[in-house]
Design an enzyme around this catalytic site. Structure first.
Site, PDB file in Angstrom:
ATOM      1  CE  LYS A 157      -3.868  -2.276   2.283  1.00 20.18           C
ATOM      2  NZ  LYS A 157      -4.453  -2.655   1.031  1.00 20.18           N
ATOM      3  CB  CYS A 158       4.222   1.721  -0.656  1.00 20.52           C
ATOM      4  SG  CYS A 158       5.623   2.830  -0.854  1.00 20.52           S
ATOM      5  N   GLY A 159       3.188   4.231  -2.379  1.00 20.95           N
ATOM      6  CA  GLY A 159       3.262   4.881  -3.686  1.00 20.95           C
ATOM      7  C   GLY A 159       4.231   4.188  -4.633  1.00 20.95           C
TER       8      GLY A 159
END
Length: 165
Positions: free
Chosen positions: A39-41
């Protein structure tokens, strides 16, 4: 034994399902070790990592993914959820290990060693998800790349390591 005398082959890591993997199994290969998060850029880098793996695996290259939840709780899932997410969304086939810590008192021994070999900008600390360490065929670290360095931008470094340069 001083830390600089270790190689990748001196470490073990947990696998989903509870077994342990002896990293000596990757001796003689070029290895890219990456701390990952779902759930990271930077999560779309999974696609580029998989592409690098597909492109060079027949030459002795492997990507090892180490999920980590130490940065803004961006890897909240369990091992099964993480594996399903990576396979479903990015076609990940390279090995994913159990969730680990890369900083602090609970740092996994592999990452403790990696950070002594290539300290990076923060004096050893891992700054964020998708920090990458390139390990040569001899099991020693040949490069460290920050999260902003896209997998596709590592081709030259990977090819050099495959050639032993």
């Amino acid at each position: 034994m001083a830390a600089e005398q270790f190689t990748l082959a001196d470490f073990r890591a947990g696998m989903p399902g509870g077994s342990e993997k002896d990293l000596a199994d990757y001796a003689g290969q070029v290895v890219l070790v990456v701390n990952t998060a779902s759930k990271c850029g930077f999560t779309p880098q999974y696609k580029g990592l998989q592409k690098l793996y597909e492109e060079y695996r027949d030459e002795g290259f492997v990507v090892l993914g180490f999920p980590c939840d130490q940065f803004a709780h961006q890897e909240p899932g369990d091992d099964e959820q993480i594996g399903e997410f990576c396979e479903r969304n990015f076609g990940v086939e390279f090995p994913l290990f159990t969730k680990i810590e890369v900083n602090g008192s609970g740092t996994h021994p592999l990452y403790r060693w990696l950070k002594t070999q290539e300290s990076g900008l923060l004096g050893g600390r891992i700054s964020w998800n998708f920090t990458k360490f390139l390990i040569g065929r001899d099991g020693t670290v040949v490069g460290r790349f920050g999260p902003n360095k896209k997998p596709e931008d590592l081709r030259e470094a990977v090819e050099g390591a495959l050639r032993g340069q």
